[in-house]
Enzyme design. Sequence first.
Site, short mmCIF file in Angstrom:
data_model
loop_
_atom_site.label_atom_id
_atom_site.label_comp_id
_atom_site.label_asym_id
_atom_site.label_seq_id
_atom_site.Cartn_x
_atom_site.Cartn_y
_atom_site.Cartn_z
N HIS A 155 44.58 44.19 38.49
CA HIS A 155 43.15 44.29 38.14
C HIS A 155 42.40 45.26 39.05
O HIS A 155 41.28 45.67 38.73
CB HIS A 155 42.49 42.90 38.23
CG HIS A 155 42.91 41.97 37.13
ND1 HIS A 155 42.12 41.70 36.05
CD2 HIS A 155 44.07 41.29 36.93
CE1 HIS A 155 42.76 40.86 35.23
NE2 HIS A 155 43.94 40.60 35.75
N ASP B 98 36.49 50.68 42.24
CA ASP B 98 36.58 49.48 41.42
C ASP B 98 37.68 49.68 40.39
O ASP B 98 37.77 50.76 39.79
CB ASP B 98 35.24 49.26 40.69
CG ASP B 98 34.86 47.79 40.62
OD1 ASP B 98 35.77 46.95 40.57
OD2 ASP B 98 33.65 47.50 40.63
P1 ADQ Z 1 35.50 41.75 40.22
O1 ADQ Z 1 35.62 42.59 41.44
O2 ADQ Z 1 35.07 40.37 40.42
O3 ADQ Z 1 36.88 41.76 39.39
P2 ADQ Z 1 33.69 42.85 37.96
O4 ADQ Z 1 34.53 43.43 36.91
O5 ADQ Z 1 32.53 43.70 38.35
O6 ADQ Z 1 34.43 42.55 39.29
O7 ADQ Z 1 33.05 41.44 37.51
C1 ADQ Z 1 33.79 40.45 36.92
C2 ADQ Z 1 32.85 39.40 36.30
O8 ADQ Z 1 32.08 38.75 37.31
C3 ADQ Z 1 31.85 39.99 35.30
O9 ADQ Z 1 31.97 39.27 34.11
C4 ADQ Z 1 30.48 39.77 35.95
O10 ADQ Z 1 29.45 39.45 35.04
C5 ADQ Z 1 30.73 38.60 36.86
N1 ADQ Z 1 29.79 38.64 37.99
C6 ADQ Z 1 29.69 39.55 38.97
N2 ADQ Z 1 28.66 39.27 39.79
C7 ADQ Z 1 28.09 38.14 39.32
C8 ADQ Z 1 26.97 37.34 39.73
N3 ADQ Z 1 26.23 37.67 40.78
N4 ADQ Z 1 26.66 36.25 38.97
C9 ADQ Z 1 27.42 35.93 37.89
N5 ADQ Z 1 28.47 36.63 37.47
C10 ADQ Z 1 28.80 37.73 38.17
C11 ADQ Z 1 38.18 42.38 39.42
C12 ADQ Z 1 38.22 43.88 39.73
C13 ADQ Z 1 37.37 44.65 38.72
C14 ADQ Z 1 37.83 44.33 37.28
C15 ADQ Z 1 37.93 42.82 37.07
C16 ADQ Z 1 38.60 42.48 35.73
O11 ADQ Z 1 37.76 44.13 41.07
O12 ADQ Z 1 37.48 46.05 38.94
O13 ADQ Z 1 36.89 44.87 36.37
O14 ADQ Z 1 38.71 42.20 38.08
O15 ADQ Z 1 39.86 43.08 35.63
#
Ligand code: ADQ
Length: 465
Positions: free
Chosen positions: A155, A363
Amino acid sequence: MSRLVVVSNRVGPVKDAARAGGLAVALVDALRARGGLWYGWSGKTDKRSADHASIEETDNLTLATVDLTPREYKDYYNGFANRCLWPLFHYRIDLTAFDRSYYEGYRRVNAKFAHVLYPLLRADDTIWVHDYHFLAFGDELRQMGATQPMGFFLHIPFPAREVLAALPHHDAMVRGLFAYDVLGFQTERDCERFRDYVVREAHGIADGDTLHCFGRSVVIRAFPIGIDTEGFARIAAEDKDACRQYDKVTKALAGRTQIVGVDRLDYTKGIAERFHAYERLLQEYPDARRQVSYLQIAATSRGDVLEYRQMRDELDGLSGHINGTYGDVDWTPLRYLNKPLPRRTLAGLYRASKIGLVTPLRDGMNLVAKEYVAAQDPEDPGVLILSRFAGASYQMPEATIVNPYDTKEVADALQIARYMSLQERRERFEALMKRLKVEDVARWRDDFLSTLAAVPRRRPISAAS
Ligand code: ADQ
């Protein structure tokens, strides 16, 4: 169809998958359809070392979880996964803890997870392993004799060869990945970097999307993860909570333009750089003062890791500085909240924000960028400003693409977004949405599983020898 076994650090939620979002729903749907098993850490620690999984059956799928000892939690989870692999794969060598005991703990926990899963497996299972917590898991399972088709999806970004080479055990890590049949990455760029490592560092051979090295072969391919685009758009437009949030925020804004950022509180997300860029907007474009309002939601994560606590202090200081310098009795330039918000609330907030500011320093994908676009009102959509270092930028060229380190460029992009014409906003939105609808989370899951299903079966070791 064979049973699907999903392995990820955390399992579920299952009953309430919809509240957790697209990824959980997509996996639960596939698991239910195939009478599946979801296996991972329970989220709990226990001083006694677990040698079997706790099993929970819920409608047509099984959850199997294992506790970690406090030591395993420290070395495997907080240590190697979150203080070594996470920063290194995001190009933060300066924050990477190269501690051998972390690596040994990581190997031990990967082996333990494999040993506990092995007796639960059936000969015709299909195994899908997720993320950087389990780079060595497939190798451990193969050593026990598992011959089932086994795929791995990363991921987070796969780093450049020279960056990975800073890891003391980089060769063993990559060799271990060849135990899988399919390696999935977020973008073509990640595939290229993996291929470059294998060919130039490990002297393997690339043949189309198959790599041969260490006497084994693996198929590598990009599977950019998506969201439930139509479902999220529907929530933003129709859900009661989302609409209430939208109305409340729109009223409070009183005609100001809201800029929104939503992240986990993580140094890879570039939040400090974003605060600096916002300050620059207020400094260099005085007409923006009192006309904009920046809402940053940053849910605390990994709070027991030092670097995360330090970053939180830095952001507290920066937000106080911006509000103290530019704010007024009736205008708070930056509202900064350290908490997660429910998806429905987020959907309403995205829709009420005329600018989405998504500027990670690195990311794997970044799903917030996709959610922001999906939540927009097609008649009057907002503008997405997106970092070139998010995997999402390759699928979303109609966003305003910026270099997150260049605070001047980001400030200029904010100013341009404030004045972008309705026609341009619509054209960009329509192009983005068209692709997001096709490349959604169901397609990501189905592409990965059909690629894995097409790989020829391994013969059992006894038959091969
Ligand atoms: P993350 O680094 O967690 O995931 P991201 O893809 O930005 O990052 O977010 C994942 C989910 O978390 C989204 O659905 C978002 O809405 C939710 N989220 C983030 N901040 C939030 C908050 N403050 N309150 C509620 N919900 C929140 C990892 C990788 C990413 C990749 C994902 C999926 O780092 O690059 O996109 O996995 O593969």
